[in-house]
Design a protein around this motif. Structure first.
Motif, PDB file in Angstrom:
ATOM      1  N   ASN A 139      81.914 -85.135 -97.858  1.00  0.00           N
ATOM      2  CA  ASN A 139      83.005 -84.545 -97.087  1.00  0.00           C
ATOM      3  C   ASN A 139      82.614 -84.418 -95.620  1.00  0.00           C
ATOM      4  N   GLY A 140      83.414 -85.019 -94.748  1.00  0.00           N
ATOM      5  CA  GLY A 140      83.225 -84.902 -93.313  1.00  0.00           C
ATOM      6  C   GLY A 140      81.987 -85.573 -92.733  1.00  0.00           C
ATOM      7  N   SER A 178      83.048 -87.755 -89.878  1.00  0.00           N
ATOM      8  CA  SER A 178      84.233 -87.255 -89.178  1.00  0.00           C
ATOM      9  C   SER A 178      83.951 -87.080 -87.686  1.00  0.00           C
ATOM     10  N   SER A 191      87.889 -86.282 -95.738  1.00  0.00           N
ATOM     11  CA  SER A 191      87.710 -86.437 -94.284  1.00  0.00           C
ATOM     12  C   SER A 191      86.410 -87.136 -93.887  1.00  0.00           C
ATOM     13  N   CYS A 192      85.867 -87.921 -94.760  1.00  0.00           N
ATOM     14  CA  CYS A 192      84.611 -88.614 -94.486  1.00  0.00           C
ATOM     15  C   CYS A 192      84.714 -89.498 -93.242  1.00  0.00           C
ATOM     16  N   SER A 200      87.454 -89.383 -90.986  1.00  0.00           N
ATOM     17  CA  SER A 200      88.482 -88.853 -90.100  1.00  0.00           C
ATOM     18  C   SER A 200      88.092 -89.098 -88.642  1.00  0.00           C
ATOM     19  N   SER A 201      89.009 -89.666 -87.886  1.00  0.00           N
ATOM     20  CA  SER A 201      88.817 -89.961 -86.457  1.00  0.00           C
ATOM     21  C   SER A 201      87.753 -91.015 -86.185  1.00  0.00           C
ATOM     22  N   CYS A 202      87.465 -91.846 -87.158  1.00  0.00           N
ATOM     23  CA  CYS A 202      86.539 -92.978 -86.940  1.00  0.00           C
ATOM     24  C   CYS A 202      87.361 -94.184 -86.489  1.00  0.00           C
TER      25      CYS A 202
END
Length: 105
Positions: A4-5, A8, A29-30, A32-34
């Motif tokens: 998780n995360g 991120s 969210s591993c 997220s925003s990559c």
């Protein structure tokens, strides 16, 4: 095991090294925003995961599908927001669905 995360917010992350993730049960969210991620050679994904909004080509998405584990609990793989998503063929999507996955956009 949880990822998780893990990545991120890694905006400049272009690719991952090959990783065996068969024992990972959570990917929330591993990635997220990559927004620059163009390659993710993860071997044996068996839990729901999202690659939404990354920079994956059609070939990169197919490579991820090919490395998915076969599952029976119907996890989902989210691939929307990648520039290669729209060019996926039904046969390419079937690589994931034949292994028991739900592909979402």
């Amino acid at each position: 095991v949880s990822m998780n995360g893990t990545f991120s917010g890694c905006y400049a992350l272009l690719q991952l090294p090959p990783l065996a993730v068969a024992g990972v049960r959570e990917f929330w969210s591993c990635f997220s925003s990559c927004v620059s991620l163009a390659a993710a050679p993860l071997e044996g994904i068996s839990a729901s995961i999202s690659f939404w909004g990354c920079a994956l080509s059609t070939q990169a998405i197919v490579a991820i599908f090919q490395r998915l584990a076969s599952v029976s609990d119907n996890p989902s793989i989210e691939i929307g927001g990648n520039w290669g998503t729209d060019a996926l063929t039904p046969d390419e999507l079937a690589i994931a669905t034949a292994k028991g996955w739900t592909v979402t956009y």
